[in-house]
Scaffold this motif. Structure first.
Motif, PDB file in Angstrom:
ATOM      1  N   VAL A  38       3.604 -25.862  12.374  1.00  0.00           N
ATOM      2  CA  VAL A  38       4.656 -24.976  12.538  1.00  0.00           C
ATOM      3  C   VAL A  38       5.986 -25.718  12.535  1.00  0.00           C
ATOM      4  CG1 VAL A  38       5.511 -23.199  14.244  1.00  0.00           C
ATOM      5  CG2 VAL A  38       3.083 -23.251  13.873  1.00  0.00           C
ATOM      6  N   GLU A 332       4.937 -14.338  15.900  1.00  0.00           N
ATOM      7  CA  GLU A 332       3.761 -14.510  16.029  1.00  0.00           C
ATOM      8  C   GLU A 332       2.542 -14.051  14.886  1.00  0.00           C
ATOM      9  OE1 GLU A 332       1.092 -14.144  20.080  1.00  0.00           O
ATOM     10  OE2 GLU A 332       2.768 -12.876  20.096  1.00  0.00           O
ATOM     11  N   PHE A 335       2.595 -16.772  12.454  1.00  0.00           N
ATOM     12  CA  PHE A 335       1.809 -17.675  13.005  1.00  0.00           C
ATOM     13  C   PHE A 335       0.501 -17.637  12.900  1.00  0.00           C
ATOM     14  CE2 PHE A 335       5.893 -18.790  15.687  1.00  0.00           C
ATOM     15  CZ  PHE A 335       6.320 -19.545  14.609  1.00  0.00           C
ATOM     16  N   LYS A 336       0.311 -16.303  13.574  1.00  0.00           N
ATOM     17  CA  LYS A 336      -1.309 -15.947  13.419  1.00  0.00           C
ATOM     18  C   LYS A 336      -2.024 -15.931  12.211  1.00  0.00           C
ATOM     19  CE  LYS A 336      -4.816 -14.007  15.612  1.00  0.00           C
ATOM     20  NZ  LYS A 336      -5.952 -13.668  14.557  1.00  0.00           N
ATOM     21  N   ASP A 339      -2.908 -19.107  11.451  1.00  0.00           N
ATOM     22  CA  ASP A 339      -3.916 -19.681  12.245  1.00  0.00           C
ATOM     23  C   ASP A 339      -5.146 -19.188  11.566  1.00  0.00           C
ATOM     24  OD1 ASP A 339      -4.427 -21.382  14.493  1.00  0.00           O
ATOM     25  OD2 ASP A 339      -4.991 -19.514  15.742  1.00  0.00           O
ATOM     26  N   ASP A 340      -5.092 -18.203  10.837  1.00  0.00           N
ATOM     27  CA  ASP A 340      -6.317 -17.437  10.170  1.00  0.00           C
ATOM     28  C   ASP A 340      -6.610 -18.061   8.680  1.00  0.00           C
ATOM     29  OD1 ASP A 340      -6.451 -15.763  12.550  1.00  0.00           O
ATOM     30  OD2 ASP A 340      -5.801 -14.050  11.457  1.00  0.00           O
ATOM     31  N   LYS A 342      -5.713 -21.443   7.900  1.00  0.00           N
ATOM     32  CA  LYS A 342      -5.193 -22.720   7.856  1.00  0.00           C
ATOM     33  C   LYS A 342      -5.793 -23.750   6.877  1.00  0.00           C
ATOM     34  CE  LYS A 342      -8.112 -23.989  12.036  1.00  0.00           C
ATOM     35  NZ  LYS A 342      -8.180 -22.435  12.215  1.00  0.00           N
ATOM     36  N   ILE A 396       6.578 -18.871  22.081  1.00  0.00           N
ATOM     37  CA  ILE A 396       5.601 -18.455  21.022  1.00  0.00           C
ATOM     38  C   ILE A 396       5.702 -19.656  20.057  1.00  0.00           C
ATOM     39  CG2 ILE A 396       5.337 -16.590  18.972  1.00  0.00           C
ATOM     40  CD1 ILE A 396       6.638 -14.742  20.622  1.00  0.00           C
ATOM     41  N   ASP A 399       3.415 -22.263  21.747  1.00  0.00           N
ATOM     42  CA  ASP A 399       2.063 -21.795  21.658  1.00  0.00           C
ATOM     43  C   ASP A 399       1.314 -22.260  20.594  1.00  0.00           C
ATOM     44  OD1 ASP A 399       2.114 -21.017  24.533  1.00  0.00           O
ATOM     45  OD2 ASP A 399       2.362 -19.061  23.960  1.00  0.00           O
ATOM     46  N   TYR A 400       2.023 -21.967  19.386  1.00  0.00           N
ATOM     47  CA  TYR A 400       1.015 -22.352  18.029  1.00  0.00           C
ATOM     48  C   TYR A 400       1.354 -23.632  17.527  1.00  0.00           C
ATOM     49  CZ  TYR A 400      -0.098 -17.131  17.689  1.00  0.00           C
ATOM     50  OH  TYR A 400      -0.859 -15.956  18.049  1.00  0.00           O
ATOM     51  N   LYS A 403      -0.978 -26.337  18.725  1.00  0.00           N
ATOM     52  CA  LYS A 403      -2.353 -26.159  18.019  1.00  0.00           C
ATOM     53  C   LYS A 403      -2.618 -27.128  16.852  1.00  0.00           C
ATOM     54  CE  LYS A 403      -3.399 -21.454  18.763  1.00  0.00           C
ATOM     55  NZ  LYS A 403      -3.752 -19.983  18.321  1.00  0.00           N
ATOM     56  N   TYR A 404      -1.683 -27.663  16.306  1.00  0.00           N
ATOM     57  CA  TYR A 404      -1.491 -28.299  15.056  1.00  0.00           C
ATOM     58  C   TYR A 404      -1.001 -29.752  15.244  1.00  0.00           C
ATOM     59  CZ  TYR A 404      -2.288 -23.794  13.317  1.00  0.00           C
ATOM     60  OH  TYR A 404      -2.699 -22.683  13.036  1.00  0.00           O
TER      61      TYR A 404
END
Length: 470
Positions: A38, A332, A335-336, A339-340, A342, A396, A399-400, A403-404
């Motif tokens: 991100v 968001e 970003f989602k 995430d779905d 990736k 936000i 938060d994402y 993850k990476y």
């Protein structure tokens, strides 16, 4: 001990090939692992790498991004001076064809050095279809002497002449080589070898604008030029996607183009109205569009980066502290989506990071000397800017982004070198002591042999004397 020393010394040649972002099986790879991100757009970075005041702002902006776990930054690599009738960034790096402002080049050096310290990755675009940074239209102006139109539609048509103008392209190519082959004045590292850089992009949004064949040929030429001068870094185009570029899919067939780029501006293309505040249709159309792009990139075994996306603040406000409910929701959603998906989508870069920059007149026009924000000079200042004070948006993002998070390998080369030299010193000392030991032992043996010989001689002499007496 010698074999151990040789093993340790082998670690002192610790390589950094994994420090470059590469592509493995259709996915980005960094430090030997899959790399997703991100990221942010921070186009004006090198303009902040000059004065002490600007450098202080730059450091604060990057410190905040680092705190948000944002480590992938898309920046502009060069700009051109254009006429006063065009609302473009001032000062610009290329002041005339082939002439450069060294202070701004040093500004880019400084940016890359600060990013290197933070283990950030830079995506650098080497031109611009649009005139807010001079761009293609300015190269056409230098090549032909024709004035750049003031009407925006005519200006875009004028810029598209770049794809068929050899002289304008030659100016551009020389500028590209100027940047790629530059040696950083801060850390003495050549850009083409700098692991801070993830990729070079041909330009920001190089739209064919009806010149599809010429544009396609130009892309191939630029890719060849970049790859000839730089064997380490990735190459991408920097284009929009299929929404307004009929050649987008075809461009991915070029093996020199390493990954696909896309831009998503819902309010520009009529998918969102900031006054109505209805994101349902916007999300549905955005998801369908991204699905279509992913289908194409997967068939070409290349990752996709949504390197630009943004949304105005609620009610199209511009100042810090105004509501960002709709933007937060859309961010968001994006970003989602990453995430779905990736395994097929490499990353996203929101537009854009204003950080500690606040418009002098929120919603007004940028003028020389005003603080830089995420909004280029031709746009209302604060329109798409994400400020340091936008707490809900930043939460936000973090938060994402976290993850990476990727961790660079611990650079143990210095430690191993110290260990190796220590062992070498110990080995040398042991060899020296061994030599001294054997030397002293030999000398002792020789003395004992000499003493035994003397005693034998003395004994023989005594017997001789006794014999003579008798």
């Amino acid at each position: 001990l010698i074999p151990l020393l040789l093993v340790v010394l082998s670690f002192t040649s610790f390589g950094d090939d994994d420090d470059y972002v590469s592509i493995d099986d259709g996915k980005f790879s960094l430090y030997g692992d899959q790399y997703n991100f991100v990221g942010a757009n921070y186009w004006y970075a090198f303009n902040l790498g000059t004065s002490d005041e600007h450098k202080e702002r730059l450091k604060k902006d990057l410190d905040k991004l680092e705190d948000l776990e944002v480590k992938n930054i898309r920046i502009m690599g060069i700009s051109q001076t254009t006429n006063d009738k065009i609302n473009s960034v001032v000062p610009a790096m290329e002041t005339a064809a082939g002439n450069y402002d060294e202070e701004l080049l040093k500004g880019l050096d400084y940016v890359l050095d600060v990013m290197k310290e933070k283990h950030m990755k830079a995506v650098i675009y080497l031109g611009n279809f649009w005139t807010w940074s001079g761009g293609f239209a300015q190269y056409v102006n230098w090549a032909t002497g024709k004035d750049i139109p003031t009407d925006s539609n005519e200006r875009a048509k004028f810029a598209s002449e770049f794809y068929s103008n050899t002289k304008a392209q030659d100016y551009y190519k020389k500028a590209v080589e100027k940047i790629i082959l530059r040696k950083n004045t801060v850390n003495n590292e050549t850009y083409s070898n700098d692991t801070t850089i993830m990729a070079w992009e041909a330009a920001n949004e190089p739209e064919p604008y009806g010149e599809t064949t010429d544009c396609q040929h130009w892309i191939s030429t630029v890719a060849t030029l970049v790859k000839k001068n730089d064997e380490h870094h990735l190459f991408a185009i920097g284009n929009w996607g299929t929404h307004n570029d009929a050649s987008w899919e075809k461009s991915l067939k070029d093996p020199k183009v390493d990954y696909a780029t896309a831009h998503l501006w819902p309010d520009h293309i009529g998918w969102y109205n900031p006054v109505k505040k209805d994101l349902k249709e916007c999300k549905e159309k955005s998801e369908k569009y991204l699905d279509e792009l992913l289908k194409i990139t997967k068939s070409n075994d290349k990752p996709l980066v949504l390197e630009e996306f943004g949304l105005p603040r609620d009610d199209k406000k511009y100042a810090p502290k105004t509501n960002t409910t709709q933007r937060d929701d859309f961010f968001e959603f994006i970003f989602k989506y990453l995430d779905d998906n990736k395994d097929d989508m490499g990353g996203v870069n929101f537009w854009g990071w204003a950080g500690y920059g606040v418009p002098k007149t929120p919603g007004g026009t940028w003028k020389k000397g005003d603080p830089f924000t995420a909004d280029p000079p031709h746009e209302a200042q604060g329109l798409y800017s994400v400020y340091e004070s936008d707490e809900s948006t930043n939460d936000i993002i973090k938060d994402y982004a976290k993850k990476y998070k990727v961790y660079p390998p611990v650079d143990i080369s210095g430690t191993w070198t110290a260990v190796a030299w220590t062992l070498a010193a110990v080995l040398l000392a042991l060899v020296t002591l061994s030599c001294l030991y054997y030397y002293l032992k030999i000398r002792k043996d020789e003395k004992e042999a000499d003493l035994a010989g003397d005693m034998e001689n003395d004994g023989t002499s005594l017997l001789t004397q006794q014999f003579n007496k008798s």
